[in-house]
Design an enzyme around this catalytic site. Structure first.
Site, short mmCIF file in Angstrom:
data_model
loop_
_atom_site.label_atom_id
_atom_site.label_comp_id
_atom_site.label_asym_id
_atom_site.label_seq_id
_atom_site.Cartn_x
_atom_site.Cartn_y
_atom_site.Cartn_z
N CYS A 1 -27.57 21.22 15.36
CA CYS A 1 -28.80 20.55 14.90
C CYS A 1 -29.80 20.22 16.00
O CYS A 1 -30.92 20.71 15.97
CB CYS A 1 -28.42 19.25 14.19
SG CYS A 1 -27.45 19.53 12.71
N1 LIG Z 1 -22.55 20.95 11.27
C1 LIG Z 1 -23.18 19.81 11.25
O1 LIG Z 1 -22.75 18.84 11.83
C2 LIG Z 1 -24.48 19.64 10.46
C3 LIG Z 1 -25.00 18.35 10.31
C4 LIG Z 1 -26.18 18.16 9.58
C5 LIG Z 1 -26.82 19.27 9.03
N2 LIG Z 1 -26.31 20.52 9.21
C6 LIG Z 1 -27.02 21.63 8.58
O2 LIG Z 1 -26.27 22.11 7.46
C7 LIG Z 1 -26.45 23.51 7.32
C8 LIG Z 1 -25.09 24.21 7.32
O3 LIG Z 1 -24.47 24.00 8.57
P1 LIG Z 1 -22.92 24.17 8.82
O4 LIG Z 1 -22.65 23.46 10.09
O5 LIG Z 1 -22.12 23.78 7.62
O6 LIG Z 1 -22.84 25.76 9.01
P2 LIG Z 1 -21.50 26.67 9.09
O7 LIG Z 1 -21.86 27.86 9.87
O8 LIG Z 1 -20.34 25.82 9.49
O9 LIG Z 1 -21.25 27.09 7.58
C9 LIG Z 1 -22.09 27.90 6.85
C10 LIG Z 1 -21.27 28.74 5.89
O10 LIG Z 1 -22.18 29.47 5.07
C11 LIG Z 1 -21.64 30.75 4.83
N3 LIG Z 1 -22.75 31.62 4.42
C12 LIG Z 1 -23.71 32.20 5.17
N4 LIG Z 1 -24.57 32.88 4.39
C13 LIG Z 1 -24.16 32.72 3.12
C14 LIG Z 1 -24.64 33.19 1.86
N5 LIG Z 1 -25.73 33.95 1.77
N6 LIG Z 1 -23.94 32.84 0.77
C15 LIG Z 1 -22.84 32.08 0.86
N7 LIG Z 1 -22.35 31.61 2.00
C16 LIG Z 1 -22.99 31.93 3.12
C17 LIG Z 1 -20.98 31.12 6.14
O11 LIG Z 1 -19.99 32.14 5.96
C18 LIG Z 1 -20.36 29.77 6.54
O12 LIG Z 1 -19.05 29.62 6.03
C19 LIG Z 1 -27.38 23.93 8.47
O13 LIG Z 1 -28.70 23.96 8.02
C20 LIG Z 1 -27.20 22.82 9.47
O14 LIG Z 1 -28.34 22.68 10.29
C21 LIG Z 1 -25.14 20.73 9.89
#
Ligand SMILES: NC(=O)c1ccc[n+]([C@@H]2O[C@H](COP(=O)([O-])OP(=O)(O)OC[C@H]3O[C@@H](n4cnc5c(N)ncnc54)[C@H](O)[C@@H]3O)[C@@H](O)[C@H]2O)c1
Length: 449
Positions: free
Chosen positions: A282
């Site tokens: 982030c």
């Molecule tokens: N990780 C954190 O601490 C955190 C905190 C706040 C916000 N966010 C936000 O949340 C969002 C997700 O982050 P995350 O950390 O969970 O990411 P991540 O990479 O851990 O998980 C994303 C998942 O989405 C899947 N994916 C990708 N494209 C896809 C599609 N077209 N259809 C279905 N699945 C698909 C991937 O295979 C993966 O398993 C981002 O925008 C991030 O900025 C993350």
């Protein structure tokens, strides 16, 4: 099903919720619905994720396999790569990645692709909520037109659909802080903005079932901007303490001691801490989503960019301090053996995304140092878009510690044996103040950076 029927179904917790993206954010969110007795289906393009989760296993260190297994055994969590099952659910929550591309501009391709999957199968009166961090306008500019056209699908009534009537669309930013002992998905208040008032009500009532407090705002753009404000606030304040660290280092003043003293002020001061550079999904990324969007409105974001510059410089600064520290031991960085402690971007987790350790290794290599690392949570360095180091974590034994010219602490995991390290290291560069209180007498083994 009508709007009021959907509302009643949600309140009675008789709904099925679909979560797209079973990562750090989507998996705990799906589990939260399952915990409260609602059925959740996780959709992920990676079929391995379904296989692992349905076998009751976990691929994220701080999410226990027992929690997953309990939800799967109770038939409250199902996971699939088959998006044709989307019509089974009443609400779809999109939690896919939002990285930057090689030009450091927003890469919303994951939102576009998952939006297309949803649009293909969208049925009347489904709620869709985007949770990925992104620039203001994404929900209305990218997803809304796709779903309005979903009415034209063969499965549907052949008419263009209207948000708030035929389907519901909202944005609710994810505030997950992995492995935070004080807050988890259900105890972090959630901001929600709807495309229309009915969209907002439906989304708010849905989150009310699992989240301690939902905070409604007037639009999806406000909800999107809220997330960016939160992360820009952190990026800018971290840059400020990083700058002060560099100034105070030169003056021989310990910035950590200054912060500890300043935070005794009971109002008007919130402590932020310096480090070897920003990491995680982030803080290094989200500010640039706003910078990019601001250009469309002919507005520059000088503050955000300056903070970015200072934070980006930190790994270089840490290597400079390491070089100076070695110099005071009559050694050159070129040819020295360096052991980096900690590879994950923050303590006690296994997440390597944007970790400054990867940049430190790159700069140290450029300067001719021999580099190893030790991280109990990262046995091997994963391949990333930019880096591909074939490196494995070195066991932290007395003998191994003594072999290195310098130990560079990048991530202060609680389970490092700091006493063992201090007693056996020749020289330590500490970016996290983990060795405060160790230095006694005129030893000067520890250098802050
Ligand atoms: N990780 C954190 O601490 C955190 C905190 C706040 C916000 N966010 C936000 O949340 C969002 C997700 O982050 P995350 O950390 O969970 O990411 P991540 O990479 O851990 O998980 C994303 C998942 O989405 C899947 N994916 C990708 N494209 C896809 C599609 N077209 N259809 C279905 N699945 C698909 C991937 O295979 C993966 O398993 C981002 O925008 C991030 O900025 C993350």
């Amino acid at each position: 099903m009508s709007y009021s029927e959907l509302l009643e179904k949600i309140k009675a917790r008789k709904i099925k919720v679909g979560v797209i993206g079973m990562g750090y954010v989507g998996l705990p969110l799906a589990l939260e619905f399952a915990n409260k007795g609602m059925q959740a289906i996780g959709f992920d393009i990676d079929p391995k994720k379904a296989e692992i989760l349905l076998a009751g296993k976990s691929y994220i260190k701080h999410i226990s396999a027992e929690r997953i297994k309990a939800a799967v055994d109770a038939k409250l969590l199902d996971v699939t790569a088959d998006f044709s099952r989307l019509p089974e659910v009443d609400a779809v929550l999109i939690c896919v990645p939002t990285p930057l591309n090689e030009h450091r501009e927003p890469d919303v391709s994951y939102i576009v692709k998952s939006g297309e999957s949803v649009a293909k199968y969208l049925r009347e009166h489904q709620l869709v909520v985007l949770e990925s961090s992104t620039y203001p306008g994404t929900t209305n500019e990218i997803l809304l037109p796709m779903f309005e056209n979903a009415g034209l699908n063969a499965l549907n009534n052949g008419k263009k659909w209207v948000a708030g009537e035929d389907f519901f669309l909202a944005f609710s930013p994810e505030r997950e802080d992995p492995n935070n002992p004080d807050f988890s998905t259900s105890t972090i208040p959630k901001v929600v903005g709807g495309v229309t008032p009915k969209c907002l009500i439906i989304a708010k009532v849905l989150y009310d079932q699992v989240i301690v407090n939902t905070v409604p705002v007037s639009s999806t753009q406000v909800a999107e901007a809220t997330k960016l404000l939160e992360n820009i606030y952190r990026s800018v304040n971290i840059a400020l303490v990083n700058e002060l660290k560099m100034v105070f280092d030169r003056m021989n003043i310990n910035v950590w001691e200054v912060i500890d003293a300043a935070k005794t002020k009971p109002f008007g001061f919130h402590a932020f801490y310096p480090g070897p550079g920003l990491g995680g999904h982030c803080i290094p990324i989200d500010p640039f989503y706003l910078t990019w969007k601001a250009r469309e409105f002919d507005v520059s974001t000088k503050f955000i960019e300056l903070a970015g510059e200072i934070n980006t410089y930190q790994p270089y600064y840490v290597v400079e301090r390491t070089s100076e520290a070695l110099n005071s031991h009559k050694k050159a960085l070129n040819g020295s053996k360096v052991l980096i402690l900690g590879a994950a971007y923050k303590k006690n987790i296994d997440d390597m995304r944007e970790s400054p350790t990867l940049k430190l290794i790159e700069i140290l290599h450029e300067k001719g140092a021999e580099v190893d690392y030790c991280d109990p949570y990262v046995p091997k360095l994963p391949k990333t878009r930019k880096y591909n180091y074939a490196m494995e974590s070195i066991p932290l034994t007395k003998e191994n510690i003594a072999k290195y010219d310098v130990l560079l602490l990048s991530t202060n995991h609680d389970n490092f044996d700091y006493k063992l390290i201090y007693e056996n290291a020749r020289l330590i560069v500490d970016t996290r103040n983990a060795f405060a209180g160790f230095e006694s007498g005129g030893d000067k083994k520890v250098v802050n950076a």
